[in-house]
Design a protein around this motif. Structure first.
Motif, PDB file in Angstrom:
ATOM      1  N   GLU A   1      11.782   3.151  -0.232  1.00  0.00           N
ATOM      2  CA  GLU A   1      11.345   1.812   0.176  1.00  0.00           C
ATOM      3  C   GLU A   1       9.908   1.871   0.687  1.00  0.00           C
ATOM      4  N   LEU A   2       9.197   0.751   0.562  1.00  0.00           N
ATOM      5  CA  LEU A   2       7.815   0.681   1.022  1.00  0.00           C
ATOM      6  C   LEU A   2       7.634  -0.602   1.836  1.00  0.00           C
ATOM      7  N   THR A   3       7.222  -0.449   3.115  1.00  0.00           N
ATOM      8  CA  THR A   3       6.986  -1.610   3.972  1.00  0.00           C
ATOM      9  C   THR A   3       5.515  -1.751   4.337  1.00  0.00           C
ATOM     10  N   LYS A   4       4.761  -0.638   4.329  1.00  0.00           N
ATOM     11  CA  LYS A   4       3.333  -0.671   4.671  1.00  0.00           C
ATOM     12  C   LYS A   4       2.495  -0.955   3.437  1.00  0.00           C
ATOM     13  N   SER A   5       1.324  -1.544   3.646  1.00  0.00           N
ATOM     14  CA  SER A   5       0.447  -1.808   2.492  1.00  0.00           C
ATOM     15  C   SER A   5      -0.599  -0.703   2.403  1.00  0.00           C
ATOM     16  N   PHE A   6      -0.809  -0.185   1.196  1.00  0.00           N
ATOM     17  CA  PHE A   6      -1.769   0.880   0.934  1.00  0.00           C
ATOM     18  C   PHE A   6      -2.642   0.509  -0.241  1.00  0.00           C
ATOM     19  N   THR A   7      -3.833   1.126  -0.304  1.00  0.00           N
ATOM     20  CA  THR A   7      -4.617   1.135  -1.534  1.00  0.00           C
ATOM     21  C   THR A   7      -4.412   2.524  -2.111  1.00  0.00           C
ATOM     22  N   VAL A   8      -3.660   2.596  -3.200  1.00  0.00           N
ATOM     23  CA  VAL A   8      -3.299   3.892  -3.771  1.00  0.00           C
ATOM     24  C   VAL A   8      -4.108   4.131  -5.037  1.00  0.00           C
ATOM     25  N   LYS A   9      -4.815   5.262  -5.075  1.00  0.00           N
ATOM     26  CA  LYS A   9      -5.577   5.649  -6.257  1.00  0.00           C
ATOM     27  C   LYS A   9      -4.934   6.901  -6.830  1.00  0.00           C
ATOM     28  N   ALA A  10      -4.463   6.815  -8.081  1.00  0.00           N
ATOM     29  CA  ALA A  10      -3.796   7.952  -8.717  1.00  0.00           C
ATOM     30  C   ALA A  10      -4.027   7.895 -10.217  1.00  0.00           C
ATOM     31  N   SER A  11      -3.662   8.982 -10.897  1.00  0.00           N
ATOM     32  CA  SER A  11      -3.844   9.061 -12.348  1.00  0.00           C
ATOM     33  C   SER A  11      -2.889   8.126 -13.093  1.00  0.00           C
ATOM     34  N   ALA A  12      -1.675   7.947 -12.535  1.00  0.00           N
ATOM     35  CA  ALA A  12      -0.686   7.091 -13.196  1.00  0.00           C
ATOM     36  C   ALA A  12       0.315   6.576 -12.171  1.00  0.00           C
ATOM     37  N   PHE A  13       0.982   5.471 -12.532  1.00  0.00           N
ATOM     38  CA  PHE A  13       2.007   4.866 -11.684  1.00  0.00           C
ATOM     39  C   PHE A  13       3.207   4.538 -12.550  1.00  0.00           C
ATOM     40  N   SER A  14       4.409   4.710 -12.008  1.00  0.00           N
ATOM     41  CA  SER A  14       5.577   4.196 -12.715  1.00  0.00           C
ATOM     42  C   SER A  14       5.593   2.684 -12.468  1.00  0.00           C
ATOM     43  N   ALA A  15       6.285   1.953 -13.328  1.00  0.00           N
ATOM     44  CA  ALA A  15       6.308   0.492 -13.221  1.00  0.00           C
ATOM     45  C   ALA A  15       6.905   0.063 -11.880  1.00  0.00           C
ATOM     46  N   SER A  16       7.972   0.761 -11.443  1.00  0.00           N
ATOM     47  CA  SER A  16       8.621   0.381 -10.182  1.00  0.00           C
ATOM     48  C   SER A  16       7.727   0.691  -8.988  1.00  0.00           C
ATOM     49  N   ALA A  17       6.948   1.787  -9.059  1.00  0.00           N
ATOM     50  CA  ALA A  17       6.052   2.148  -7.954  1.00  0.00           C
ATOM     51  C   ALA A  17       4.945   1.110  -7.814  1.00  0.00           C
ATOM     52  N   ALA A  18       4.339   0.718  -8.932  1.00  0.00           N
ATOM     53  CA  ALA A  18       3.263  -0.279  -8.897  1.00  0.00           C
ATOM     54  C   ALA A  18       3.790  -1.601  -8.339  1.00  0.00           C
ATOM     55  N   LYS A  19       5.019  -1.967  -8.750  1.00  0.00           N
ATOM     56  CA  LYS A  19       5.624  -3.218  -8.279  1.00  0.00           C
ATOM     57  C   LYS A  19       5.866  -3.169  -6.764  1.00  0.00           C
ATOM     58  N   LYS A  20       6.364  -2.033  -6.253  1.00  0.00           N
ATOM     59  CA  LYS A  20       6.648  -1.898  -4.824  1.00  0.00           C
ATOM     60  C   LYS A  20       5.368  -1.903  -3.994  1.00  0.00           C
ATOM     61  N   ILE A  21       4.323  -1.232  -4.495  1.00  0.00           N
ATOM     62  CA  ILE A  21       3.044  -1.184  -3.770  1.00  0.00           C
ATOM     63  C   ILE A  21       2.445  -2.584  -3.662  1.00  0.00           C
TER      64      ILE A  21
END
Length: 148
Positions: A118-138
């Motif tokens: 689960e993700l409750t905090k807001s972040f600016t995440v820089k990475a090579s790739a994201f799964s669809a669910s990770a991008a949606k949660k962020i």
């Protein structure tokens, strides 16, 4: 502690096995090599997969198909639950910071963010790739997912 005070841990230094020191030693006569044969000689120079001249198993089995393992892109993965636990709200998450926290091995490694947890905090995440669910949660938590 001084140099002359150093000594090995008790039990870590073992004396070498003394071969060929008579019958009473337990390693006498053939010195643990058994009787005759290629491995009993002075230099048994045989490979681990040697089968006595028989065609080796690796060459007997048919080779078929194609393996992509040499060309596959290998990502180091980090779950959003780990970001939640290790970073403060509003933080910028970069490969350098992930490597500093030992979530990935090196800042130059390709990193993929996965959506487990689960993700409750807001972040600016820089990475090579994201799964669809990770991008949606962020983005649902009010953060940004930026592909490097």
């Amino acid at each position: 502690m001084k140099l002359h005070e150093l000594s090995p841990v008790p039990g870590s230094n073992k004396k070498p096995k003394r071969l060929g020191q008579g019958l009473g030693s337990g390693h006498g006569k053939t010195a643990g090599k058994g009787h005759k044969g290629q491995k009993a000689r002075k230099s048994p120079d045989i490979r681990a997969n040697f089968e006595g001249g028989q065609m080796p198993l690796a060459r007997r089995i048919p080779k078929r198909g194609f393996s992509n393992f040499r060309f596959a892109v290998k990502y180091e993965t980090v779950n959003v639950a780990e970001l939640e636990a290790r970073f403060e709200a509003g933080a910028e998450v970069t490969p350098e910071k992930l490597a500093a926290l030992r979530l990935i091995s090196c800042p130059c490694a390709l990193c993929k963010i996965l959506g487990d947890g689960e993700l409750t905090k807001s972040f600016t995440v820089k990475a090579s790739a994201f799964s669809a669910s990770a991008a949606k949660k962020i983005e649902a938590a009010g953060g940004k997912a930026e592909v490097l």
